[in-house]
Design an enzyme around this catalytic site. Structure first.
Site, PDB file in Angstrom:
ATOM      1  N   GLU A 165       0.818  -1.232   0.000  1.00 37.83           N
ATOM      2  CA  GLU A 165       0.000   0.000   0.000  1.00 37.83           C
ATOM      3  C   GLU A 165       0.846   1.275   0.000  1.00 37.83           C
ATOM      4  O   GLU A 165       0.732   2.121   0.897  1.00 37.83           O
ATOM      5  CB  GLU A 165      -0.976  -0.016   1.179  1.00 37.83           C
ATOM      6  CG  GLU A 165      -2.003  -1.135   1.072  1.00 37.83           C
ATOM      7  CD  GLU A 165      -3.035  -1.110   2.189  1.00 37.83           C
ATOM      8  OE1 GLU A 165      -2.789  -0.463   3.235  1.00 37.83           O
ATOM      9  OE2 GLU A 165      -4.089  -1.758   2.018  1.00 37.83           O
ATOM     10  N   GLU A 322      -6.681  -7.837  -1.089  1.00 36.91           N
ATOM     11  CA  GLU A 322      -7.205  -7.784   0.276  1.00 36.91           C
ATOM     12  C   GLU A 322      -8.666  -7.368   0.258  1.00 36.91           C
ATOM     13  O   GLU A 322      -9.081  -6.547  -0.557  1.00 36.91           O
ATOM     14  CB  GLU A 322      -6.450  -6.747   1.131  1.00 36.91           C
ATOM     15  CG  GLU A 322      -5.010  -7.062   1.447  1.00 36.91           C
ATOM     16  CD  GLU A 322      -4.402  -6.018   2.391  1.00 36.91           C
ATOM     17  OE1 GLU A 322      -5.158  -5.292   3.066  1.00 36.91           O
ATOM     18  OE2 GLU A 322      -3.168  -5.929   2.430  1.00 36.91           O
TER      19      GLU A 322
END
Ligand SMILES: [Zn+2]
Length: 689
Positions: A165, A322
């Site tokens: 991320e 995710e």
């Protein structure tokens, strides 16, 4: 003893672009290094129950794999991978650089970022390394190389997961120096820089590169990152920050590539403003992203984001890296996913191009900020909870589906243009209205297409537009390169272009076109905009739309162009203020096609009317467009066609099947015209034929 990964010869074979798997990989982030051995046994027994075959390993293990600068210890990864292999599971192996260990920040304080306020941070949190720090860059790439060298040939490993991320920004002196280098490469000369930034305004003419400092609260900004005196320097710092983080990704990827030709990815965050994913995409073998919608009524927004992620690699399938199986912990209020919602949203991802369904995470953290974040296994490790049963049921469905949908493409004839430059330039602009938000506007337009059942690609402004019948470009604020000509070509050959207020305003430097608005789009749109009014959020100006046989009075808000048609036909007129009765929405015949201009922000019913009319002109309204809450998505591969029906609504609906096929989830044979009843959260995966 291992060799320096940066000095060995790179692999010469071409990397594959997608991992080779027998079915849709199912599983997610697995952090057994945080647990004693008996728990590992319990984990794998549960994974068997849920048909979990894929584990993302090692995302945050740097402090274990390199406990000191001179010491690498990969035994923990080796044990996790060996166990996964023994259990028949495959691994997406992370480089582990998502969070730096304390010793690194202690030894090299430069690794800690300097924030927008100019404060040098000390050790803490994650995703906080300065991307210009030589120590960080060297050590992150070295670790990636060590991990790749050690496990490149491990039979469990199918893909590499770099960092985690990526995001944020740094304003330290190292970044300032890198920014100046980036600027020299972009502009070449100070004259060109001064021109790009319109530096003569407020006496900013630079005479030495060293005079340039990062734009932050200490320099050009007030009231935060979106309020800047010089849009040019702030826009360039956003571009630089994205590129500078990309460089660290590429350095880790290069280190991996010395040892392995397996696909490399990093997990994106969907519509994430700080990083221009279009500029990153070519450097990833495989796009992947983490789906954490801001609320539980986000079906159309998630569809858009999936379409955007699929568009990163020219329609190639992506991985859903995710999602939470149950609940997040990061919001102020964190509702659980209602029964059936995790399954519905997982199938939605597949319907839009996901070739993996992965969770964060396998076992719930026992401490720190994610201890209440949901997981496949809760703190007690139970397999008889509602959420585990739903995870296991989905695992069985995915296993039964097998490899059928892998590699399938979306046959879209509609494109929505998405442009980080326009997003940035518009939202750091002073005027005309701070309430005009890029993401919200794109969501509204995409939603109208989604509600109408169109298959949509969300693509960069540089995409090949020749494959589309309809191109929708909300808030195309910045017009770069030959985009105007390529949009004209869409209409010329019979297609339809739709764009909106605040489009065609600035060039690539964010300087206004010295021409009538909308600049290079004026010819295509057949209009001139004389003024742009802006009003408070609650103000509505009624717009009367007359499109074909349809007539609707809708609301318009936020910004209001005063449009003078120059050949375009008026389709919508304002109902109030001094411009009542003048054009708000226009349509211009151009070549064999047409170009629409929405000179204000229409309420959703107005957008629905316009865009459904546009789709109908090309026969692109979906077969279930009038079934409330029912989403329809299509994927095709090797001559097979899959039609996904996903019911996001709250009440049972009945639709008439538009094709013969077999529902792969129920095994039921469906005949064209037959009634399909859909309860809320129901999913049908129809293999047509
Ligand atoms: Zn920095």
């Amino acid at each position: 003893m291992t060799t320096d990964p940066m000095t060995t010869d790179p692999m010469t074979t071409d990397p594959t672009t997608l991992p080779t798997t027998a079915r849709i990989p199912y599983g997610g982030d697995y952090n057994p290094e945080q647990w004693p051995d008996p728990v590992w046994d319990e984990d794998h027994r549960a994974f068997d129950l849920a048909r979990i075959d894929t584990l993302t390993v090692g995302v945050f293990v740097w402090s274990l794999t390199q406990p000191a600068e001179e010491v690498y210890d990969l035994t923990v990864l080796e044990r996790i991978l060996d166990r996964a292999q023994a259990e028949g599971r495959q691994v997406c192996l992370a480089t582990g650089t998502g969070a730096v260990p304390p010793w690194l920040a202690h030894r090299y304080p430069e690794v800690c970022r300097t924030d927008f306020e100019g404060r040098r941070h000390v050790y803490g949190q994650r995703h906080n390394a300065c991307p210009s720090s030589p120590a960080y860059r060297r050590l992150a790439a070295a670790l990636a190389g060590r991990v790749a060298e050690r496990f490149a040939d491990h039979p469990a490993v199918i893909a590499w997961h770099v960092n985690n991320e990526y995001g944020g920004a740094c304003y330290c002196d190292l970044c300032a120096a890198e920014f100046r280098i980036w600027l020299r490469e972009r502009y070449g000369t100070l004259d060109r820089l001064n021109d790009a930034w319109n530096a003569v305004f407020w006496s900013h003419r630079f005479t030495d590169w060293a005079e340039v400092v990062p734009p932050n609260a200490l320099s050009e900004h007030w009231r935060g990152p979106d309020h800047t005196a010089f849009q040019g320097i702030t826009l360039d710092y956003l571009r630089f920050t994205s590129d500078n983080l990309l460089r660290t990704f590429r350095e880790e990827k290069d280190a991996i590539r010395q040892h392995s030709d397996l696909p490399v990815t990093t997990n994106f965050m969907g519509m994430y403003r700080p990083i221009d994913y279009h500029r990153w995409a070519e450097h990833l073998d495989l796009a992947s992203w983490d789906n954490y919608p801001p609320d539980d009524r986000s079906a159309s927004r998630m569809a858009l984001t999936h379409d955007l992620m699929r568009g990163l690699k020219d329609g190639q399938p992506f991985w859903l890296m995710e999602q939470t199986p149950t609940v997040t912990a990061s919001r102020d209020v964190n509702p659980v996913k209602r029964p059936g919602v995790m399954r519905l949203w997982s199938w939605q991802a597949v319907a839009h191009g996901a070739d993996a369904v992965l969770f964060f995470q396998m076992r719930q953290s026992r401490g720190a900020c994610e201890k209440y974040h949901g997981a496949v296994l809760d703190h007690a490790g139970r397999t008889d909870t509602r959420s585990f049963r739903e995870v296991a049921a989905l695992g069985a469905e995915l296993e039964a589906l097998g490899d059928r949908t892998l590699g399938a493409r979306t046959p879209a004839r509609v494109a929505v243009l998405f442009d980080w430059d326009s997003w940035w330039a518009l939202e750091i602009s002073d005027g005309p209205n701070r309430n005009l938000r890029y993401q919200r506007t794109v969501i509204d337009h995409h939603r109208a297409l989604w509600e109408a059942g169109a298959q949509v690609d969300v693509v960069p402004v540089t995409a090949d537009l020749t494959r589309y019948d309809v191109v929708v470009a909300p808030l195309l604020h910045m017009v770069k390169g030959d985009l105007a000509e390529r949009l004209e070509a869409v209409a010329e050959r019979g297609g339809t272009v739709v764009t909106t207020v605040l489009s065609g305003r600035v060039d690539e430097d964010d300087n206004a076109f010295l021409a009538d608005v909308p600049g290079p789009l004026a010819r295509l749109l057949g209009i001139r905009v004389d003024e742009t009014d802006a009003q408070a959020p609650e103000v509505r100006n009624p717009v009367r739309l007359v499109v074909g046989d349809d007539e609707l009075v809708t609301g318009s808000h936020t910004v209001f162009d005063l449009v003078l048609p120059q050949g375009a036909e008026v389709v919508g007129t304002y109902g109030a203020d001094f411009y009542a009765g003048t054009a708000a929405v226009t349509r211009n015949r151009f070549g064999r096609g047409e170009a629409w201009y929405l000179g204000t922000c229409l309420e959703q019913d107005g957008l629905d009317l316009v865009l459904r009319h546009v789709l109908a002109r090309h026969g692109l309204v979906g077969p279930y467009a009038d079934a409330p809450g029912v989403e329809h998505a299509v994927r095709e591969v090797d001559g097979r066609r899959y039609e996904f029906l996903l019911h996001h609504g709250d009440v049972r609906v009945e639709v008439d099947a538009h094709a013969d096929g077999t529902d792969l989830l129920s095994g039921r044979r469906v005949v064209r015209g037959e009634v399909i009843a859909l309860e809320p959260t129901d999913v049908v995966v129809l293999e047509v034929g």
